[in-house]
Enzyme design. Sequence first.
Site: not given
Length: 276
Positions: A175, A234
């Site tokens: 990601r 995050c």
Amino acid sequence: MSHFVSTDWLNAHLNDPDVTIVDGTWHLPNAGRNAAAEFEAGHIPGAVQFDIDRIADTSAGLPHMLPDAATFALLAGALGLSAEKTIVVYDEYGLFSAPRVWWTLRVMGAADVKILEGGGPKWRTKNRPLETGPANPTLATFKAHRNDDAIASFDTVLSAIRSGGQILDARPAPRFAGAAPEPRPGLRAGHMPDARNLPFSDLIADGRLKAPQDLQAIIRNAGIDPSEPVITSCGSGVTAAVLALALDTIGASRVMLYDGSWAEWGARDDAPVETD
């Protein structure tokens, strides 16, 4: 000083009036799980459920953003939480969302917040007692004082990028690289310019953080100098708190958490994005 308590310690303090137990379980939006239903199906006796999506600024348009101090005080007090008592947080993954609750409580002024090592899974493997049904907390007063110095905004992060500041991203490597999609639709793939990647799972063993000397080495190997300011990030500000917990464990004192994280950054056309 350790941020963790053992299942033995908590079992011995289940009826301690100065200890409050908090289930901080949260699931990713694509997990297909219901934390509230799971809590009622079985939780540590006396625990209350801390829902980060509800104890939040629900007007922000972003997931589980920190509320203001007055809102937090009202909602935390309704859960029976007091800033003066010892609060033990756990989650049903072992160590995933509990650090976000730990961080939130500390930012809001709680004096003594611990995390249950191994979380719910270890509690269950030890055949410790469980109870079912909803929580039944006693109303308390939580005197909240929000520490905004621990919270990074979009502008804070943008300024850090322009000045060569340190940004540490807890998302999985695919990601971060932009090779895997985000769990939330509509977000661009990739990472902030010059950010470093340290998947939060690299810091965990057996439901607790690795030894401090190992954390120090892992964080430095990721390209971060813990003696300098660090912003953690995050997907939506949850596992960034695992990085904040690890940095606090090794004595880093200038750590901010980007509350909006990629849920905000990846949605903004004016946010610079890199891919590997």
